[in-house]
Design a protein around this motif. Structure first.
Motif, PDB file in Angstrom:
ATOM      1  N   HIS A   1       0.836  -1.198   0.000  1.00  0.00           N
ATOM      2  CA  HIS A   1       0.000   0.000   0.000  1.00  0.00           C
ATOM      3  C   HIS A   1       0.868   1.244   0.000  1.00  0.00           C
ATOM      4  O   HIS A   1       1.846   1.342   0.730  1.00  0.00           O
ATOM      5  CB  HIS A   1      -0.905   0.006   1.232  1.00  0.00           C
ATOM      6  N   SER A   2       0.513   2.212  -0.841  1.00  0.00           N
ATOM      7  CA  SER A   2       1.176   3.507  -0.874  1.00  0.00           C
ATOM      8  C   SER A   2       2.684   3.311  -1.098  1.00  0.00           C
ATOM      9  O   SER A   2       3.085   2.623  -2.032  1.00  0.00           O
ATOM     10  CB  SER A   2       0.861   4.283   0.404  1.00  0.00           C
ATOM     11  N   TYR A   3       3.536   3.900  -0.242  1.00  0.00           N
ATOM     12  CA  TYR A   3       4.976   3.693  -0.438  1.00  0.00           C
ATOM     13  C   TYR A   3       5.338   2.217  -0.339  1.00  0.00           C
ATOM     14  O   TYR A   3       6.251   1.742  -1.024  1.00  0.00           O
ATOM     15  CB  TYR A   3       5.768   4.497   0.599  1.00  0.00           C
ATOM     16  N   GLY A   4       4.620   1.471   0.480  1.00  0.00           N
ATOM     17  CA  GLY A   4       4.825   0.027   0.519  1.00  0.00           C
ATOM     18  C   GLY A   4       4.491  -0.631  -0.799  1.00  0.00           C
ATOM     19  O   GLY A   4       5.029  -1.700  -1.122  1.00  0.00           O
ATOM     20  N   GLY A   5       3.621   0.004  -1.589  1.00  0.00           N
ATOM     21  CA  GLY A   5       3.343  -0.482  -2.933  1.00  0.00           C
ATOM     22  C   GLY A   5       4.525  -0.279  -3.865  1.00  0.00           C
ATOM     23  O   GLY A   5       4.819  -1.130  -4.710  1.00  0.00           O
ATOM     24  N   ILE A   6       5.220   0.843  -3.710  1.00  0.00           N
ATOM     25  CA  ILE A   6       6.439   1.056  -4.486  1.00  0.00           C
ATOM     26  C   ILE A   6       7.473  -0.003  -4.134  1.00  0.00           C
ATOM     27  O   ILE A   6       8.098  -0.609  -5.010  1.00  0.00           O
ATOM     28  CB  ILE A   6       6.992   2.476  -4.229  1.00  0.00           C
ATOM     29  N   VAL A   7       7.642  -0.246  -2.825  1.00  0.00           N
ATOM     30  CA  VAL A   7       8.601  -1.261  -2.381  1.00  0.00           C
ATOM     31  C   VAL A   7       8.210  -2.631  -2.927  1.00  0.00           C
ATOM     32  O   VAL A   7       9.054  -3.385  -3.435  1.00  0.00           O
ATOM     33  CB  VAL A   7       8.680  -1.287  -0.841  1.00  0.00           C
ATOM     34  N   SER A   8       6.937  -2.977  -2.850  1.00  0.00           N
ATOM     35  CA  SER A   8       6.472  -4.286  -3.315  1.00  0.00           C
ATOM     36  C   SER A   8       6.627  -4.420  -4.821  1.00  0.00           C
ATOM     37  O   SER A   8       7.054  -5.473  -5.319  1.00  0.00           O
ATOM     38  CB  SER A   8       5.010  -4.490  -2.909  1.00  0.00           C
ATOM     39  N   ALA A   9       6.293  -3.379  -5.554  1.00  0.00           N
ATOM     40  CA  ALA A   9       6.438  -3.426  -7.012  1.00  0.00           C
ATOM     41  C   ALA A   9       7.905  -3.574  -7.400  1.00  0.00           C
ATOM     42  O   ALA A   9       8.247  -4.337  -8.319  1.00  0.00           O
ATOM     43  CB  ALA A   9       5.839  -2.167  -7.639  1.00  0.00           C
ATOM     44  N   ALA A  10       8.777  -2.857  -6.702  1.00  0.00           N
ATOM     45  CA  ALA A  10      10.209  -2.961  -6.998  1.00  0.00           C
ATOM     46  C   ALA A  10      10.734  -4.350  -6.650  1.00  0.00           C
ATOM     47  O   ALA A  10      11.602  -4.897  -7.347  1.00  0.00           O
ATOM     48  CB  ALA A  10      10.974  -1.891  -6.226  1.00  0.00           C
ATOM     49  N   THR A  11      10.207  -4.952  -5.574  1.00  0.00           N
ATOM     50  CA  THR A  11      10.618  -6.299  -5.188  1.00  0.00           C
ATOM     51  C   THR A  11      10.175  -7.309  -6.237  1.00  0.00           C
ATOM     52  O   THR A  11      10.937  -8.209  -6.613  1.00  0.00           O
ATOM     53  CB  THR A  11      10.019  -6.656  -3.815  1.00  0.00           C
ATOM     54  N   ALA A  12       8.949  -7.170  -6.725  1.00  0.00           N
ATOM     55  CA  ALA A  12       8.466  -8.054  -7.790  1.00  0.00           C
ATOM     56  C   ALA A  12       9.297  -7.884  -9.053  1.00  0.00           C
ATOM     57  O   ALA A  12       9.689  -8.868  -9.697  1.00  0.00           O
ATOM     58  CB  ALA A  12       6.995  -7.771  -8.080  1.00  0.00           C
TER      59      ALA A  12
END
Length: 270
Positions: free
Chosen positions: A101-112
């Motif tokens: 979610h939110s900045y955590g979404g950026i982190v998750s997308a980058a991890t994927a």
């Protein structure tokens, strides 16, 4: 499915690549979903959604570095956060779903995009700077407020001028207990704003995502969130979009059952 308020919650820790301890809460049984919260949060904020899914999934609610269950370190960048998430994914096991979610979404997308072993990706309004970086004056104002010990002022700027929440909404948010929790995190989330800004010349990294992806969007969210979500819809090959009527950036707080239902429906399609 009614939330299972009785689901036992286990707290655990793992160690990231730089030696920092990363904590998480775990509840439920079944395939794993790892939840990566945003800047104004800890993993605890996601307990209502987790309880609604705990009958069918094992939920890992990460406390990102700098939050109560986790350690911290002076050196910080997006690669650091990716390593943190990968450490929790190693505990969750191969083929987990990653939800940010939110900045955590950026982190998750980058991890994927970095090739994590996940079966699916869920992103709720990652604020990619598709329209350009924040004005330097805003960043300076936030940093100055924090340096002066006025975290409430920093948070007000964040809400009004960065998230673009209406003045009435900001005034209402100031009256809830969560406001103090958000303000206390100001020294941590300001560095996350800088990382977000730095992605303006690195958006192509997210086109490497190959996992099927659920995009969640508040129908009343501001245009920059709509545009950022649209970037993923355009550049990720297998996406499903779900909008929450009458909601904005925090539907997991205001309508957790709707968020849980959207995730459940998406994962059952596999």
């Amino acid at each position: 499915m009614a939330p299972d308020a009785s689901a036992p919650i286990e707290t655990g820790h793992t160690t990231s690549a730089d030696g920092t301890t990363i904590g998480w809460r775990r509840l439920g049984t079944g395939p794993a979903i790892v939840v990566v919260h945003g800047a104004l949060a800890t993993g605890e904020q996601w307990l209502p959604v987790a309880r609604a899914l705990a009958d069918e999934y094992t939920m890992f609610l990460v406390d990102r570095r700098g939050r109560p269950l986790s350690g911290n370190a002076e050196d910080y960048d997006l690669a650091t956060e990716i390593a943190d998430v990968k450490a929790v994914l190693a505990v969750a096991g191969p083929g987990a779903t990653l939800f940010g979610h939110s900045y955590g979404g950026i982190v998750s997308a980058a991890t994927a995009a970095a090739g994590a072993d996940i079966s699916a990706l869920v992103l709720y309004e990652p604020p990619l700077p598709v329209a350009g970086p924040l004005p330097g004056s805003l960043m300076e104002a936030v940093a100055a407020a924090i340096a002066g010990g006025d975290n409430n002022r920093a948070l007000s700027i964040f809400m009004s001028d960065i998230i673009h929440a209406p003045d009435t909404a900001v005034a209402a948010l100031r009256q809830i207990p969560m406001w103090a929790e958000w303000a206390a995190l100001a020294p941590v989330w300001v560095r996350e704003l800088r990382v977000t800004d730095g992605l303006i010349d690195d958006l192509d990294r997210f086109t490497a995502i190959q996992q099927r992806t659920l995009l969640l969007l508040g129908a009343d969210s501001p245009q920059h969130q709509i545009d950022a979500t649209g970037f993923f819809a355009k550049h990720v090959p297998d996406t499903t979009l779900v909008e929450f009527p009458g909601q904005e950036h925090f539907a997991h707080v205001t309508e957790p059952a709707a968020v849980a239902d959207a995730i459940r429906r998406f994962l059952r399609q596999s």
